[in-house]
Design a protein around this motif. Structure first.
Motif, short mmCIF file in Angstrom:
data_model
loop_
_atom_site.label_atom_id
_atom_site.label_comp_id
_atom_site.label_asym_id
_atom_site.label_seq_id
_atom_site.Cartn_x
_atom_site.Cartn_y
_atom_site.Cartn_z
N ARG A 109 0.83 -1.21 0.00
CA ARG A 109 0.00 0.00 0.00
C ARG A 109 0.86 1.26 0.00
NH1 ARG A 109 -2.93 -2.09 5.06
NH2 ARG A 109 -4.18 -3.76 4.17
N GLY A 110 0.53 2.15 -0.87
CA GLY A 110 1.27 3.42 -0.92
C GLY A 110 2.55 3.29 -1.72
N MET A 115 -3.46 5.09 -3.46
CA MET A 115 -4.84 5.54 -3.60
C MET A 115 -4.89 7.06 -3.65
SD MET A 115 -8.12 4.62 -1.26
CE MET A 115 -8.66 3.22 -2.21
N PRO A 117 -7.71 9.69 -2.91
CA PRO A 117 -9.07 9.69 -2.39
C PRO A 117 -9.92 10.82 -2.97
CG PRO A 117 -7.58 10.62 -0.78
CD PRO A 117 -6.75 10.26 -1.97
N SER A 123 -9.18 14.66 3.33
CA SER A 123 -8.28 13.52 3.21
C SER A 123 -6.85 13.83 3.62
CB SER A 123 -8.29 12.98 1.79
OG SER A 123 -9.55 12.43 1.51
N LEU A 124 -6.56 15.09 3.92
CA LEU A 124 -5.23 15.41 4.41
C LEU A 124 -5.32 15.68 5.91
CD1 LEU A 124 -4.00 17.73 1.54
CD2 LEU A 124 -2.99 15.55 2.19
N GLN A 133 3.41 14.84 5.26
CA GLN A 133 2.54 13.77 4.77
C GLN A 133 3.09 13.11 3.50
OE1 GLN A 133 -1.75 14.48 5.37
NE2 GLN A 133 -1.18 16.46 6.22
N ILE A 134 3.82 13.90 2.71
CA ILE A 134 4.45 13.28 1.54
C ILE A 134 5.71 12.52 1.97
CG2 ILE A 134 5.41 13.67 -0.77
CD1 ILE A 134 3.88 16.31 -0.85
N GLU A 136 6.55 11.19 4.83
CA GLU A 136 6.38 9.94 5.58
C GLU A 136 6.08 8.77 4.64
OE1 GLU A 136 3.19 9.88 8.40
OE2 GLU A 136 1.64 10.05 6.86
N THR A 137 5.37 9.08 3.53
CA THR A 137 5.08 8.03 2.57
C THR A 137 6.38 7.54 1.93
OG1 THR A 137 3.14 9.34 2.05
CG2 THR A 137 3.52 7.42 0.71
N ARG A 140 8.52 5.67 4.39
CA ARG A 140 7.94 4.38 4.77
C ARG A 140 8.37 3.29 3.79
NH1 ARG A 140 6.70 0.18 5.25
NH2 ARG A 140 4.82 -0.94 5.90
N LEU A 185 -2.60 15.40 -2.91
CA LEU A 185 -2.99 14.00 -2.83
C LEU A 185 -2.45 13.21 -4.02
CD1 LEU A 185 -6.65 14.43 -1.53
CD2 LEU A 185 -4.71 13.51 -0.27
N ILE A 188 1.17 12.60 -3.30
CA ILE A 188 1.35 11.49 -2.35
C ILE A 188 1.17 10.17 -3.08
CG2 ILE A 188 0.34 10.32 -0.36
CD1 ILE A 188 -0.29 13.09 0.80
N GLU B 211 -11.37 10.72 7.04
CA GLU B 211 -10.83 10.34 5.73
C GLU B 211 -9.30 10.28 5.74
OE1 GLU B 211 -12.37 9.40 2.87
OE2 GLU B 211 -14.16 9.33 4.12
N TYR B 212 -8.67 11.21 6.47
CA TYR B 212 -7.20 11.22 6.41
C TYR B 212 -6.60 10.02 7.13
CZ TYR B 212 -7.90 13.70 10.88
OH TYR B 212 -8.30 14.07 12.12
N LEU B 215 -6.64 7.44 4.46
CA LEU B 215 -5.54 7.65 3.52
C LEU B 215 -4.22 7.18 4.14
CD1 LEU B 215 -4.59 8.66 0.78
CD2 LEU B 215 -4.10 10.85 1.84
N ARG B 217 -3.73 4.82 6.18
CA ARG B 217 -3.68 3.36 6.05
C ARG B 217 -3.36 2.97 4.61
NH1 ARG B 217 -7.91 2.52 10.30
NH2 ARG B 217 -6.58 2.12 12.11
N ALA B 218 -3.97 3.70 3.67
CA ALA B 218 -3.73 3.38 2.25
C ALA B 218 -2.30 3.70 1.84
CB ALA B 218 -4.72 4.13 1.37
N LYS B 219 -1.60 4.50 2.64
CA LYS B 219 -0.20 4.80 2.34
C LYS B 219 0.72 3.73 2.90
CE LYS B 219 0.20 9.04 3.98
NZ LYS B 219 0.57 10.47 4.18
N GLY B 220 0.16 2.74 3.60
CA GLY B 220 0.97 1.65 4.14
C GLY B 220 1.48 1.92 5.54
N MET B 221 0.92 2.91 6.23
CA MET B 221 1.37 3.20 7.59
C MET B 221 0.90 2.09 8.53
SD MET B 221 2.99 5.95 7.38
CE MET B 221 3.37 6.60 5.77
N ARG B 229 0.66 8.90 15.42
CA ARG B 229 1.08 10.10 14.71
C ARG B 229 -0.13 10.82 14.08
NH1 ARG B 229 4.99 9.30 9.81
NH2 ARG B 229 6.33 8.32 11.35
#
Lengths: 723, 317
Positions: A109-110, A115, A117, A123-124, A133-134, A136-137, A140, A185, A188, B211-212, B215, B217-221, B229
């Protein structure tokens, strides 16, 4: 899409599947997702099978509740309890994702599947900077240092067209506009160069010009990275402009999959035909907008035969009893449809009834019913008693006190004749809703005049206003929040009649029943509470409520924006019918210029609190154009893959109304800006040609007429012989 | 931001002015004659009159009030009738002890309640959540002093781990001071935990469905990152106000709890002052407690802005 066998034919053991090049990137087989309820499980997604090649785009369409999002979330294994994936396989790059551990899924995922959204506003994470937020993706999924991740994040913000990425990376989401947040988004989503992007209604919450830009951005990113995209949307226009393949969902099932052109030229499932027909074409005149009648069945109470049979014009006895048909290849096999008559039916012709004659002529010889002259509404900027006062020291010397205002409505004039519908269109923040509230004196105007049948509304005391309210009603966007949830709708409507001494007692009850029937509900609905109705039905109740006091004017503030596309047309038809019967007038406010096309007689296009263009519907949609109108019209996605309109994309976003640009308000984004004159002089709203078509622009009529028309009848197009 | 702080300070000044009015009015309406309390029931008319004149009590009320407020502005709160010492000195000695108690109690409560609330929210409707909710319910239903008595019974009487009460200054003996702090601070902290925990839980539940979070979770966190966090930082924002409110509540609670634990803080000082009709001391205590209350709420609002980037007081800077 590869031709595929009926889904449950051969379950491939995922462990032995080799990830060779000829395999599709994503192969969903017989996916089934259920939600546990107190009684029995509801199947939200059932026997869903499709495949997606690398770099391709597949659209997943259907009305709300069809199971599109559940399917998408199931692919990422992001179904929250009480939901559960109970059957099937999701083979991604040769491996069945349903067999993976949660930890392995998190690495995917990610990283390999990302995704994008739907709602950029929620969603942010509001307490984290967009950079965090960018970053950390990236951190990760990639072993890079903090500073390297930051550099990559700035790069990805650059890639999605966020200006000054380096400065803006430490800003919080609320400091960005909706369109910019959607770009974040997207950044990301693409930050780890995934193989597959699942975009869940990525533009539904955006204005049409922003939507066009985001769709272009998605296309561009996808081509650059060779990413596959699964595009979930209810908008066939978006599908037609972006997708290679389409899957149509209905009541949890995939009912048709096809290549884009085939789907629009020769749909194989009656539902697809109905879905396409329910979208009004800009160039067609309709007596009545095409609608998709009926509603999707309740997932906990599906019919015994084909799920679509109750709404299907072609349904036979076999359809109603034979169980829900499976998705099977049709014709030469490039399309698949879940319909037992798919091979016999020819659905290539639209069934939507078009208009014979033109539209009704409005008699504008007499006095207008409603007249607005130079209306102004300023809000003070900042909060509190002295919040809008600012000390300024321009040019040195002593500081001077300056009061600052948001000019939400600045010098707006228009009139409405009996039986006429006048539209106000523009993007969010252009002031159209403020006009609606100010003309009804729900807000106090700062300046200007408003007349209703010659009565000066702007001058009336509150008592006189209240009795005039009987003549002028308003319908809001969200019927759910404008109807008292604790009262049956019959009492809500009846109360309005009593308050204005229209009817009481038995007569009142009788009239309530008539009204409810008039708006297409049953008379017994009077005893139900608002929450027992669907969104479309609630809007019907709101219309009945407005009609209860026999008004001469109804202000409709985005009355269909919150509704499903198929329901929108029904409500618009209802409004049209009522107008024909009772010669009522509407002031119709909408951000959707496509909706305005079919209901309004005249339209005012607003930008930053001013009218940019005003005229009859035909004038607005044909040359000469205000450059803003032109870009607005060009950005509407057409539900027709053959039509790739040359969209005019606007630079930047709407300027802040606290600090509006000098000269023409549109000059900062105008693609046809001439030069200094645009920056220095505010253009007048001047007549161009005959019947009061007015445009506020410094360009000459010839310069505004380079494009001919958006509604000229289309030449008969060649039907591709591939099918 | 700067403007906002100025406005808030101005607002606090007005509030404080109203508090002085009320404090002065109430203490002067109270039945009981100060001179009589000092001299005893057998005092003669003359000596009473002489003492009243000496204390300035025979002047018109508004003169007495202005005199008192003027003193307050200079940090002068008058002489305690009971102790014969300046009120300010008495308060300066007792206040830090009460603050120590209230702050420790709040810290204990926060340290317990936030992890518990998060844990309960993450395991919604499962055994840990139900247990935590029951605990919270008991905590809220019992008054603070009852917790004090329970703690004394369990930890001092039955197990004899901690002393039953009293106060030792940390400068004198750090360990001894801590030993005496544990029970009263623990009892009060326990009583405060329940409410903060419930707020944390409901706030977390709301945030976790945002929603965030989906998201993230969808980022793999991982669950840990999502909860700590992404969710907690949002969920804690409304809890801050509750914590500040609970701190003020704790400060009110010390009046009773100090009595239970023989803790010589501002609570017991206030009680003594009321019992002996020591008007200047009562007034001083009221003002100080009101001030603490206002400051803690002000601090909460500032913290709010710190945690929530969307709030920047006073519009644009």
């Amino acid at each position: 899409m590869s031709a595929q066998q009926a889904e449950d034919a051969d379950p491939v053991a995922s462990s032995t599947a080799d990830s060779s090049a000829d395999q599709p990137l994503l192969d969903v087989r017989g996916l089934r997702t259920e939600f546990r309820t107190e009684t029995e499980p509801v199947v939200a997604s059932n026997r869903v099978s499709f495949s997606l090649e690398r770099g391709d785009t597949m659209g997943l369409v259907g009305e709300s509740g069809a199971g599109k999002s559940v399917t998408a979330r199931s692919i990422m294994r992001l179904i929250d309890p009480p939901g559960e994936i109970t059957d099937g396989q999701v083979v991604f790059d040769g491996e069945d994702l349903l067999q993976k551990s949660e930890k392995e899924m998190r690495d995917i995922r990610g990283n390999r599947i990302a995704m994008i959204p739907q709602d950029p506003m929620s969603s942010l994470n509001p307490v984290m900077t967009v950079g965090e937020q960018i970053i950390e993706t990236i951190r990760r999924h990639q072993s890079v240092s903090k500073s390297e991740a930051r550099r990559l994040a700035i790069e990805s913000m650059d890639d999605v067209g966020i200006p000054d990425a380096e400065e803006r990376i430490d800003d919080y989401p609320h400091e960005f506009s909706g369109g910019m947040r959607q770009r974040v988004l997207v950044a990301i989503g693409f930050s780890c160069e995934p193989d597959l992007i699942i975009a869940d209604e990525p533009t539904t919450a955006l204005d049409v010009t922003t939507q066009a830009k985001i769709l272009d951005l998605l296309n561009e990113m996808q081509e650059r990275e060779n990413t596959a995209v699964l595009m979930i949307t209810h908008n066939l226009g978006v599908v037609a402009q972006t997708c290679d393949h389409v899957g149509v969902m209905y009541a949890g099932n995939l009912v048709e999959t096809a290549e884009l052109d085939h789907l629009f030229e020769r749909p194989r499932h009656p539902y697809t035909r109905s879905l396409i027909d329910s979208i009004p074409e800009v160039e067609t005149e309709y007596d009545e907008l095409p609608t998709l009648d009926g509603a999707m069945p309740d997932l906990s109470d599906l019919p015994s035969g084909c799920n679509f049979a109750p709404r299907c014009p072609h349904a036979t006895e076999a359809c109603r009893s034979g169980g829900d048909p499976a998705l099977e290849g049709v014709g030469d096999g490039s399309s698949r449809a879940a319909c037992i008559h798919a091979d016999d039916l020819d659905l290539s012709e639209s069934t939507a009834a078009k208009s014979g004659g033109g539209r009704r002529e409005i008699d504008r010889s007499g006095e207008p019913l409603f007249e607005v002259r130079n209306l102004k509404k300023y809000f003070s900027a900042g909060e509190g008693l002295l919040g809008n006062v600012r000390l300024s020291r321009e040019g040195g010397g002593l500081p001077t006190i300056e009061r600052r205002y948001v000019k939400a409505v600045d010098d707006v004039s228009f009139d409405i004749y009996p039986g006429e519908t006048v539209g106000l269109v523009g993007e969010s923040g252009c002031g159209k809703s403020t006009v609606a509230r100010t003309v009804l004196r729900l807000l106090e105007p700062t300046g200007g005049e408003v007349y209703f049948e010659g009565e000066p509304i702007h001058d009336l005391g509150s008592g006189a206003i209240r009795s005039l309210r009987r003549e002028m009603q308003i319908i809001f966007q969200d019927p759910h929040s404008s109807l008292n949830p604790r009262k049956p709708v019959g009492r809500i409507i009846g109360r309005a009649m009593e308050r204005h001494d229209i009817a009481t007692g038995e007569e009142k009850r009788q009239r309530v029943r008539e009204l409810l029937e008039r708006v297409g509900l049953s008379g017994d609905a009077a005893n139900k509470y608002p929450h027992e109705f669907s969104g479309g039905q609630q809007q019907r109740v709101a219309i009945a409520h407005a009609l209860a006091v026999e008004p001469k004017l109804i202000v409709c503030d985005e009355p269909v924006s919150a509704l499903d596309v198929s329901v929108q047309a029904q409500i618009l038809n209802l409004l049209n019918e009522i107008q024909e019967e009772s010669n009522i007038s509407y002031l119709f406010i909408s951000h959707n210029i496509g909706v305005v096309r079919h209901i309004c007689d005249r339209v005012a296009v607003m930008y930053l609190g001013k009218i940019a263009e005003f005229g009859r519907i035909g004038d607005i949609f044909s040359a000469p154009f205000h450059p803003y109108t032109e870009s607005l019209l060009s950005a509407v996605p057409h539900a027709d893959p053959k039509r790739k309109t040359d969209r005019i994309l606007l630079e930047g976003s709407v300027p802040s109304p606290i600090d509006p640009p000098s000269g023409c308000p549109f000059q900062t984004r105008c693609p046809k800006k001439i030069g200094d004159v645009c920056e220095q002089e505010v253009p007048e709203l001047e007549a161009v040609g005959d019947d009061d078509h007015r445009i506020s622009c410094h360009l000459s009529v010839a310069e505004m007429s380079e494009r001919d028309s958006f509604i000229a009848p289309r030449e008969k197009r060649e039907v591709a012989g591939s099918d | 931001m700067y403007n906002y702080v100025l406005r808030r300070v101005g607002f606090m000044a007005v509030t404080l002015f109203l508090v002085t009015l009320i404090a002065f009015a109430v203490t002067n309406i109270l039945p009981g004659n100060v001179a009589l309390v000092i001299l005893g029931p057998n005092a003669t008319e003359e000596s009473l009159a002489a003492l009243q004149a000496q204390l300035g009590l025979n002047r018109p009320l508004y003169v007495q009030y202005f005199d008192w407020v003027l003193g307050l502005l200079q940090g002068e709160m008058g002489q305690s009738l009971r102790f014969g010492e300046p009120v300010s000195a008495l308060i300066a000695e007792r206040l830090p002890r009460s603050l120590l108690l209230a702050v420790s109690a709040t810290l204990i409560a926060v340290a317990l309640s936030i992890p518990l609330g998060v844990y309960a929210a993450v395991n919604q409707n499962e055994a840990p959540d139900v247990a935590a909710s029951m605990f919270a319910f008991i905590g809220i239903s019992m008054p603070i002093f009852l917790w004090g008595l329970v703690f004394i019974l369990v930890f001092a009487v039955w197990f004899n781990i901690f002393p039953t009460g009293g106060y030792t200054s940390p400068t004198e003996s750090l360990l001894g001071s801590l030993k005496r702090l544990v029970l009263p601070a623990g009892a009060m902290g326990f009583a405060l935990t329940a409410y903060i925990m419930r707020m944390t839980r409901s706030s977390m539940l709301e945030v976790l469905s945002a929603e965030y979070i989906k998201l993230a979770r969808a980022k793999g966190m991982s669950q840990r990152v999502v909860v700590l966090r992404h969710a907690l930082k949002n969920a804690v924002i409304p809890v801050i106000t509750v914590i500040a409110f609970q701190f003020s509540y704790a400060f009110g609670g010390v009046v009773v709890l100090e009595e239970v634990f023989f803790w010589p803080g501002i609570g017991r000082l206030t009680l003594t002052a009321i019992q002996s009709r020591d008007i200047p001391l009562i007034q001083g205590c009221i003002i100080v407690v009101a001030l603490i209350y206002m400051i803690s709420n002000f601090a909460a609002d500032l913290l709010y802005a710190y945690f929530d980037p969307r709030i920047r007081y006073g519009g644009d800077e």
